[in-house]
Design a protein around this motif. Structure first.
Motif, PDB file in Angstrom:
ATOM      1  N   LEU A 145      11.128 -38.276  15.651  1.00 23.34           N
ATOM      2  CA  LEU A 145      11.849 -37.666  14.534  1.00 23.34           C
ATOM      3  C   LEU A 145      11.042 -36.627  13.767  1.00 23.34           C
ATOM      4  O   LEU A 145      11.570 -35.566  13.421  1.00 23.34           O
ATOM      5  CB  LEU A 145      12.356 -38.755  13.583  1.00 23.34           C
ATOM      6  CG  LEU A 145      13.473 -39.622  14.162  1.00 23.34           C
ATOM      7  CD1 LEU A 145      13.791 -40.779  13.222  1.00 23.34           C
ATOM      8  CD2 LEU A 145      14.720 -38.796  14.427  1.00 23.34           C
ATOM      9  N   ASP A 146       9.773 -36.882  13.500  1.00 25.67           N
ATOM     10  CA  ASP A 146       9.017 -35.925  12.693  1.00 25.67           C
ATOM     11  C   ASP A 146       8.527 -34.713  13.480  1.00 25.67           C
ATOM     12  O   ASP A 146       7.823 -33.863  12.944  1.00 25.67           O
ATOM     13  CB  ASP A 146       7.873 -36.604  11.945  1.00 25.67           C
ATOM     14  CG  ASP A 146       6.829 -37.242  12.856  1.00 25.67           C
ATOM     15  OD1 ASP A 146       7.052 -37.285  14.078  1.00 25.67           O
ATOM     16  OD2 ASP A 146       5.808 -37.698  12.326  1.00 25.67           O
ATOM     17  N   LEU A 172      17.684 -31.654  13.731  1.00 27.19           N
ATOM     18  CA  LEU A 172      17.896 -32.768  12.798  1.00 27.19           C
ATOM     19  C   LEU A 172      19.195 -32.612  12.022  1.00 27.19           C
ATOM     20  O   LEU A 172      19.917 -33.586  11.792  1.00 27.19           O
ATOM     21  CB  LEU A 172      16.720 -32.883  11.833  1.00 27.19           C
ATOM     22  CG  LEU A 172      15.449 -33.468  12.432  1.00 27.19           C
ATOM     23  CD1 LEU A 172      14.284 -33.313  11.456  1.00 27.19           C
ATOM     24  CD2 LEU A 172      15.647 -34.933  12.803  1.00 27.19           C
ATOM     25  N   ARG A 224      22.193 -35.356  12.130  1.00 25.44           N
ATOM     26  CA  ARG A 224      22.723 -35.985  10.917  1.00 25.44           C
ATOM     27  C   ARG A 224      24.213 -35.710  10.721  1.00 25.44           C
ATOM     28  O   ARG A 224      24.883 -36.456  10.012  1.00 25.44           O
ATOM     29  CB  ARG A 224      21.942 -35.500   9.711  1.00 25.44           C
ATOM     30  CG  ARG A 224      20.521 -36.009   9.690  1.00 25.44           C
ATOM     31  CD  ARG A 224      19.759 -35.530   8.470  1.00 25.44           C
ATOM     32  NE  ARG A 224      18.381 -35.960   8.547  1.00 25.44           N
ATOM     33  CZ  ARG A 224      17.333 -35.134   8.507  1.00 25.44           C
ATOM     34  NH1 ARG A 224      17.509 -33.834   8.382  1.00 25.44           N
ATOM     35  NH2 ARG A 224      16.115 -35.622   8.589  1.00 25.44           N
ATOM     36  N   ASN A 236      13.632 -42.440  24.257  1.00 23.09           N
ATOM     37  CA  ASN A 236      14.541 -42.171  23.135  1.00 23.09           C
ATOM     38  C   ASN A 236      14.910 -43.452  22.411  1.00 23.09           C
ATOM     39  O   ASN A 236      15.014 -43.466  21.180  1.00 23.09           O
ATOM     40  CB  ASN A 236      15.794 -41.435  23.602  1.00 23.09           C
ATOM     41  CG  ASN A 236      15.541 -39.973  23.785  1.00 23.09           C
ATOM     42  OD1 ASN A 236      14.755 -39.374  23.062  1.00 23.09           O
ATOM     43  ND2 ASN A 236      16.190 -39.380  24.768  1.00 23.09           N
ATOM     44  N   CYS A 246      12.043 -44.278  20.183  1.00 28.38           N
ATOM     45  CA  CYS A 246      11.912 -43.352  19.050  1.00 28.38           C
ATOM     46  C   CYS A 246      13.056 -43.468  18.051  1.00 28.38           C
ATOM     47  O   CYS A 246      12.868 -43.215  16.864  1.00 28.38           O
ATOM     48  CB  CYS A 246      11.861 -41.911  19.559  1.00 28.38           C
ATOM     49  SG  CYS A 246      10.391 -41.519  20.498  1.00 28.38           S
ATOM     50  N   LEU A 247      14.238 -43.818  18.519  1.00 30.22           N
ATOM     51  CA  LEU A 247      15.428 -43.731  17.671  1.00 30.22           C
ATOM     52  C   LEU A 247      16.041 -45.067  17.290  1.00 30.22           C
ATOM     53  O   LEU A 247      17.026 -45.099  16.546  1.00 30.22           O
ATOM     54  CB  LEU A 247      16.500 -42.884  18.373  1.00 30.22           C
ATOM     55  CG  LEU A 247      16.112 -41.447  18.701  1.00 30.22           C
ATOM     56  CD1 LEU A 247      17.208 -40.783  19.523  1.00 30.22           C
ATOM     57  CD2 LEU A 247      15.826 -40.659  17.435  1.00 30.22           C
ATOM     58  N   ASP A 272      15.305 -47.267  15.230  1.00 24.09           N
ATOM     59  CA  ASP A 272      15.345 -47.512  13.790  1.00 24.09           C
ATOM     60  C   ASP A 272      16.112 -46.428  13.034  1.00 24.09           C
ATOM     61  O   ASP A 272      16.281 -46.524  11.823  1.00 24.09           O
ATOM     62  CB  ASP A 272      13.929 -47.612  13.218  1.00 24.09           C
ATOM     63  CG  ASP A 272      13.232 -48.876  13.675  1.00 24.09           C
ATOM     64  OD1 ASP A 272      13.924 -49.882  13.932  1.00 24.09           O
ATOM     65  OD2 ASP A 272      11.991 -48.852  13.773  1.00 24.09           O
ATOM     66  N   TYR A 273      16.534 -45.395  13.757  1.00 24.82           N
ATOM     67  CA  TYR A 273      17.303 -44.319  13.138  1.00 24.82           C
ATOM     68  C   TYR A 273      18.685 -44.874  12.831  1.00 24.82           C
ATOM     69  O   TYR A 273      19.391 -45.363  13.697  1.00 24.82           O
ATOM     70  CB  TYR A 273      17.388 -43.127  14.099  1.00 24.82           C
ATOM     71  CG  TYR A 273      18.040 -41.905  13.526  1.00 24.82           C
ATOM     72  CD1 TYR A 273      17.412 -41.177  12.531  1.00 24.82           C
ATOM     73  CD2 TYR A 273      19.259 -41.469  14.005  1.00 24.82           C
ATOM     74  CE1 TYR A 273      18.004 -40.036  12.011  1.00 24.82           C
ATOM     75  CE2 TYR A 273      19.858 -40.323  13.501  1.00 24.82           C
ATOM     76  CZ  TYR A 273      19.225 -39.615  12.501  1.00 24.82           C
ATOM     77  OH  TYR A 273      19.813 -38.482  11.995  1.00 24.82           O
ATOM     78  N   ASN A 274      19.070 -44.846  11.605  1.00 25.50           N
ATOM     79  CA  ASN A 274      20.288 -45.526  11.149  1.00 25.50           C
ATOM     80  C   ASN A 274      21.530 -44.662  11.386  1.00 25.50           C
ATOM     81  O   ASN A 274      22.142 -44.166  10.448  1.00 25.50           O
ATOM     82  CB  ASN A 274      20.152 -45.892   9.675  1.00 25.50           C
ATOM     83  CG  ASN A 274      21.224 -46.849   9.225  1.00 25.50           C
ATOM     84  OD1 ASN A 274      21.898 -47.461  10.044  1.00 25.50           O
ATOM     85  ND2 ASN A 274      21.395 -46.971   7.931  1.00 25.50           N
ATOM     86  N   GLU A 275      21.889 -44.503  12.625  1.00 26.14           N
ATOM     87  CA  GLU A 275      23.070 -43.724  12.985  1.00 26.14           C
ATOM     88  C   GLU A 275      23.780 -44.393  14.149  1.00 26.14           C
ATOM     89  O   GLU A 275      23.277 -45.340  14.741  1.00 26.14           O
ATOM     90  CB  GLU A 275      22.676 -42.294  13.379  1.00 26.14           C
ATOM     91  CG  GLU A 275      22.088 -41.489  12.243  1.00 26.14           C
ATOM     92  CD  GLU A 275      23.068 -41.210  11.116  1.00 26.14           C
ATOM     93  OE1 GLU A 275      24.281 -41.084  11.361  1.00 26.14           O
ATOM     94  OE2 GLU A 275      22.606 -41.122   9.968  1.00 26.14           O
TER      95      GLU A 275
END
Length: 90
Positions: free
Chosen positions: A48-49, A56, A60, A72, A75-76, A78-81
């Motif tokens: 993400l960073d 991004l 979003r 992926n 990396c993702l 924990d991404y809340n989507e």
């Protein structure tokens, strides 16, 4: 696809392992499928960073993300989507 308003096809900025890059898709007729956008990164997975601001913003703004591969997921996850992961299980 009458109910789909917009599809984005995310690719790597540069060639990396077996991921498709913006150079790999140059000249392919993908305009009928969606808008190709580079993630701006040269890392395995979508760290993400390291992603571009443009990528991004798209991430979003979409309703759902379809993501391929273990990197992926790592990396993702924990991404809340709303993300659907395609993984190979052996």
């Amino acid at each position: 696809y009458p109910n789909i308003k917009k599809i984005y096809l995310g690719v790597k900025e540069y060639p990396l392992i077996n991921d498709i890059s913006k150079y790999d898709i140059d000249g392919l007729p993908l305009d009928d499928i969606g808008t190709v956008i580079s993630n701006g990164s040269n890392y395995i997975g979508n760290v993400l960073d390291t992603l571009s601001d443009e990528f991004l913003k798209v991430m979003r703004g979409v309703d759902i993300i379809i993501s391929k591969g273990q990197a992926n997921f790592e990396c993702l996850n924990d991404y809340n989507e709303n993300i659907i992961y395609f993984l190979m299980v052996m």
